[in-house]
Design an enzyme around this catalytic site. Structure first.
Site, mmCIF file in Angstrom:
data_model
loop_
_atom_site.group_PDB
_atom_site.id
_atom_site.type_symbol
_atom_site.label_atom_id
_atom_site.label_comp_id
_atom_site.label_asym_id
_atom_site.label_seq_id
_atom_site.Cartn_x
_atom_site.Cartn_y
_atom_site.Cartn_z
ATOM 1 N N GLU A 1 0.871 -1.234 -0.020
ATOM 2 C CA GLU A 1 0.098 -0.123 0.000
ATOM 3 C C GLU A 1 1.087 1.199 -0.021
ATOM 4 O O GLU A 1 0.569 2.155 -0.715
ATOM 5 C CB GLU A 1 -0.999 -0.036 1.411
ATOM 6 N N HIS B 1 2.262 1.874 -3.514
ATOM 7 C CA HIS B 1 1.203 2.486 -4.394
ATOM 8 C C HIS B 1 1.313 4.143 -4.268
ATOM 9 O O HIS B 1 0.550 4.651 -5.233
ATOM 10 C CB HIS B 1 -0.269 2.362 -3.890
HETATM 11 N N1 B3K Z 1 -6.222 -1.542 -4.845
HETATM 12 C C1 B3K Z 1 -6.951 -2.109 -3.561
HETATM 13 C C2 B3K Z 1 -7.886 -3.366 -3.953
HETATM 14 C C3 B3K Z 1 -9.122 -2.739 -4.320
HETATM 15 C C4 B3K Z 1 -10.032 -3.832 -4.602
HETATM 16 C C5 B3K Z 1 -11.567 -3.256 -4.935
HETATM 17 N N2 B3K Z 1 -12.432 -4.310 -5.132
HETATM 18 C C6 B3K Z 1 -5.823 -2.967 -2.786
HETATM 19 C C7 B3K Z 1 -4.463 -3.267 -3.205
HETATM 20 O O1 B3K Z 1 -4.343 -3.746 -4.410
HETATM 21 O O2 B3K Z 1 -3.515 -2.532 -2.931
HETATM 22 ZN ZN ZN Z 2 -2.599 -2.750 -4.867
#
Ligand code: B3K
Ligand code: ZN
Length: 864
Positions: A303, A306
């Site tokens: 996370e 990201h």
């Molecule tokens: N981006 C989110 C996942 C979202 C899922 C939506 N159904 C977590 C991740 O991949 O970091």
């Molecule tokens: Zn992700």
């Protein structure tokens, strides 16, 4: 028959830029359990002449619409439907204020704004912001957000959190308090977050390479602070690692993580305010296993990473999801590898690809990492988009090398910062910095399926040449050949590694043709070819290899993945032979000897020894067959376990005694091996020595890894001690739901004829809760991967799962849809099971209000 409109599909080729841009958003939330008021003021700019403004919005009550201070009239100035608000004659630039009301307590789907366990929490990715207010709910609309949260000042919500930096806070005269947040970085609405609740907060800080002091806050349920330290340390490690390896630093003054109990997936990377499933935050050695710790570190890292790959550079449309997810999984994998056990991690990642991604690619929901068609976006958070996406990024890394790859990342980020990008942009950046032509490589983005590789060779003694011919085929007939990086090692029978002058230093061969020959010189004898070092491409090797060659690779390959993989191939070949010949499973004696030696070797890495003893799972073995022989798979997997338990008994005892003798917190590898040994040993029900070993390990209260390892060994092997240990574990942990999830899962994954009845009883146990995804995953998703019990010949496994899916269809479609996947491969089963599943799926399809998530998958499974 209910008359329902089939949900509509969207196609990648239809992408059009938005007709309007939303530059900034000012949101005010007046939180209330059942009647939360949202006031949303947007500054909007027209992009396309003559277009109406169509905003997405669902499942809430519209109160008013005001354009540039003028209230609009329904039917005249605007129109609304179940899913959209259309504003007619919007000017070039204007402000639009929409007021609406939502009911967070009724939101059991946990998408949008919901209230669970006393906490208000949001989840917007992929398309959940439209359940909060009207908006252009698409990732290429980037706006600057200011959010004010009002909540009762009654002690229930001391923390009112949103993205960015806190500007101000205060109290109102009518018993509310408020906090105002501002996020200066333009972002798509899927990254919006709001949390309000009462937590304990762990505080820390990090100084970036540029000298910026970042405040770190980790919010957990009251009383859980002692379990938050590892997550905080992982966050700081992630921040330091991203600076060191990728040259990327954090950009805001504060980074917050909130751990919540009700969450559909692992975590969410909302800008500056990550929301986490508590499962990926809370960890202490007494209640969390080593694997839990490893997962916490990986998800915290994921996370955090990201923030650059996903947030600063986001996706143009949801078909590009792998642009952020594949790349971020790759970054997460590299982080975990740099922090811990690189080879062990790589092998575990490969197992995921082989067991789950190859399975998805071979089934009706197969899709390219950049799909062309989507009905329900939530169905595309798949092992293909994530893990195969990461393999594709890894192949680029292999083809370009670390230096050029990092230059490509810098190029990509400097070109795309603050923008919504495509997979094509990413590949172009890699092409630009390296000068390497990646035209054919792009097929990895557009073609689904698993390439199949076979290798033949030719040795010419006279001129000492050795040639290998590699052919690639595809399981999808319309696929064109891929550009496949294959790393090879050549090993002589005596274990010498040969590196011919024609082979690149890193052993890389680039296969681009359907069939291609590569010539090498300087060989005195024909070597053993060990292809796919480090699993350099997500492909299947289809050759039947001689056991002696595989044993040579196991003994002498320099790449640890190759050594492990050769043993896996020996297991798979033995299991397949036993099924095909309807014979008992037999392993080459050289393999048994190698395993015995590894178990007795004090200097061998215990983690690698544990992995060598990790035999194929039933699900994994099923991917080897087009028509799945359920009973055969069940039989041979049981036989192999018994065979190894017998043949290695003394060595297992010795290795168990060595590794479990004393507890050293950092000895993760040792515990991996103890658990592996105790699992094999527990199949001996009459041995006093084994019973003592189980009891002794179960008593190691300081380590959940050891306690749970002993419990799992006893339960999975139906050891006479199992019942008592389950009862003791339950009474020790009944107050800790995340630990009780392990208790549910271990029972649901037991390969025993009684499992299904047990799962049925557990659905009524106080530890289970239909409203909490973690409980459903622990009991029912675990059961859905219990191959032999799910596929029980009487269909009871299917009925149990379908009944659960029906129950969750409206309550939580995302969770329901996850449970459905293992049932979709009915076409690969025998005719009796096919008939059972067809009937149940047809019945499910006819359900009134069938969720689009389920509709899409059922349709795909009936399509061909
Ligand atoms: N981006 C989110 C996942 C979202 C899922 C939506 N159904 C977590 C991740 O991949 O970091
Ligand atoms: Zn992700």
């Amino acid at each position: 028959m209910s008359l329902q409109l089939a949900p509509t599909a969207r196609y990648r080729k239809d992408y059009k830029p938005p007709s309007f841009n939303i530059l900034s958003v000012d949101l005010q939330f007046y939180l209330h359990d059942t009647n939360t008021r949202v006031v949303n003021t947007m500054q909007i700019e027209r992009q396309v002449e003559g277009a109406d403004l169509v905003l997405d919005g669902e499942k809430f009550e519209l109160v008013s619409v005001v354009l540039n201070d003028t209230p609009l009239v329904a039917g005249q100035d605007y129109q609304w439907s179940e899913t959209a608000l259309t504003i007619y004659n919007a000017p070039e630039q204007f402000s639009l204020t929409i007021e609406n009301k939502i009911n967070p307590s009724a939101n059991t789907a946990l998408e949008g704004l919901y209230k669970s366990a006393g906490v208000f929490c949001s989840q917007c990715e992929a398309e959940g912001f439209r359940f909060i207010t009207y908006f252009l709910d698409r990732p290429d609309v980037l706006a600057v957000y200011t959010t004010t949260i009002y909540a009762p000042d009654n002690g229930e919500y001391p923390y009112l959190l949103s993205n960015g930096n806190k500007l101000a806070e205060g109290k109102t005269e009518n018993g509310l308090h408020w906090a105002k947040w501002h996020d200066p970085f333009p972002k798509p609405c899927y990254l919006f977050a709001l949390v309000a609740g009462n937590f304990d907060c762990l505080e820390d800080s990090f100084t970036t390479a540029e000298g910026r002091l970042v405040q770190l806050q980790l919010f957990v349920d009251k009383g859980n602070l002692s379990q938050a330290g590892f997550a905080m340390a992982s966050l700081k490690n992630s921040m330091a690692w991203d600076e060191k390896r990728f040259g990327l630093s954090y950009d805001l003054d504060i980074y917050m993580i909130v751990a919540v109990d009700f969450f559909n997936m692992g975590a969410m990377e909302n800008k500056g305010l990550n929301v986490f499933n508590a499962k990926y935050v809370l960890a202490d050695p007494a209640s969390a296993t080593d694997q839990d710790f490893i997962n916490v570190e990986a998800v915290i890292g994921h996370e955090y990473f990201h923030n650059w790959t996903g947030n600063r550079v986001t996706c143009r449309d949801w078909f590009q999801l792998s642009l952020k997810e594949g790349l971020t999984v790759f970054r997460e994998q590299e982080f975990s590898a740099d922090m811990g056990m690189r080879a062990v991690n790589r092998i575990q990642d490969v197992r995921i690809i082989r067991t789950h991604q190859f399975e998805e690619d071979a089934g009706p929901t197969a899709h390219a990492i950049r799909p062309d068609k989507v009905v329900e976006m939530n169905n595309f958070y798949t092992v293909t988009i994530y893990n195969k996406g990461a393999e594709v990024v890894r192949m680029l890394h292999t083809l370009l090398g670390e230096e050029q790859f990092q230059a490509g990342i810098q190029e990509y980020i400097s070109q795309q910062d603050g923008k919504a990008a495509t997979c094509e942009d990413f590949v172009q950046a890699m092409e630009k910095v390296s000068g390497k032509e990646l035209i054919q490589f792009r097929r990895w983005y557009s073609q689904p399926g698993t390439p199949e590789i076979s290798i033949s060779s030719c040795f010419k003694r006279r001129n000492k040449t050795f040639s290998i011919t590699i052919a690639q085929a595809s399981d999808k007939p319309s696929n064109a050949p891929f550009h496949i990086p294959i790393k090879v090692e050549f090993i002589t029978a005596s274990g010498e590694s040969i590196h011919p002058p024609e082979l690149a230093e890193n052993g890389l061969i680039e296969l681009t043709e359907p069939i291609q020959t590569f010539d090498f010189t300087g060989f005195n004898e024909a070597p053993v070819v060990a292809p796919l070092a480090n699993f350099s491409a997500p492909v299947k090797l289809t050759d039947h290899r001689e056991s002696s060659e595989l044993i040579t690779i196991t003994r002498y390959a320099t790449d640890p993945f190759l050594r492990w993989d050769a043993v896996q191939q020996l297991y798979v070949q033995a299991l397949k032979d036993a099924i095909e010949q309807n014979a008992e499973v037999a392993l080459p004696s050289a393999l048994i000897e190698a395993l015995q030696a590894a178990l007795l070797d004090n200097h061998a890495d215990p983690a690698m020894t544990a992995l060598l003893l990790q035999t194929p799972s039933e699900e994994g073995l099923a991917t080897e067959f087009h028509s799945i022989p359920v009973e055969g798979i069940e039989r041979v997997v049981t036989e192999l376990h018994a065979l190894l338990s017998r043949a290695l008994h003394d060595e297992l005892i010795a290795a168990w005694q060595r590794t479990s003798a004393q507890y050293v917190a950092s000895d993760i590898a040792g515990r991996m091996l103890s658990n592996t040994c105790i699992n094999f040993l527990s199949s001996r029900h009459n041995s006093e020595q084994v019973a003592q070993a189980i009891s002794q390990q179960f008593a190691a209260k300081q380590s959940m890894t050891l306690v749970f390892g002993a419990l799992q060994a006893a339960v999975h092997n139906e050891h006479p001690l199992a019942k008592e240990l389950l009862a003791r574990f339950e009474s020790d942990w009944c107050q800790a739901p995340l630990v009780m999830d392990k208790w549910l899962a271990v029972q649901a994954t037991t390969r025993s004829a009684h499992t299904l009845e047990r799962v049925q009883l557990l659905m009524a146990h106080p530890a289970f809760n239909w409203g909490n995804p973690n409980r459903i995953y622990a009991l029912l998703a675990s059961f859905s991967h219990n191959f032999s019990q799910l596929h029980r010949a009487d269909g009871a496994g299917y009925r149990l799962l379908i009944a659960a899916i029906k129950r969750l269809n409206t309550a939580n479609p995302q969770v329901a849809s996850r449970l459905l996947s293992p049932l979709l491969k009915w076409q690969r089963l025998d005719t009796t099971r096919q008939a059972l599943l067809r009937e149940l799926l047809t019945e499910l399809r006819a359900m009134p209000n069938l969720a689009p998530d389920l509709f899409e998958k059922i349709e795909q499974s009936f399509a061909d």
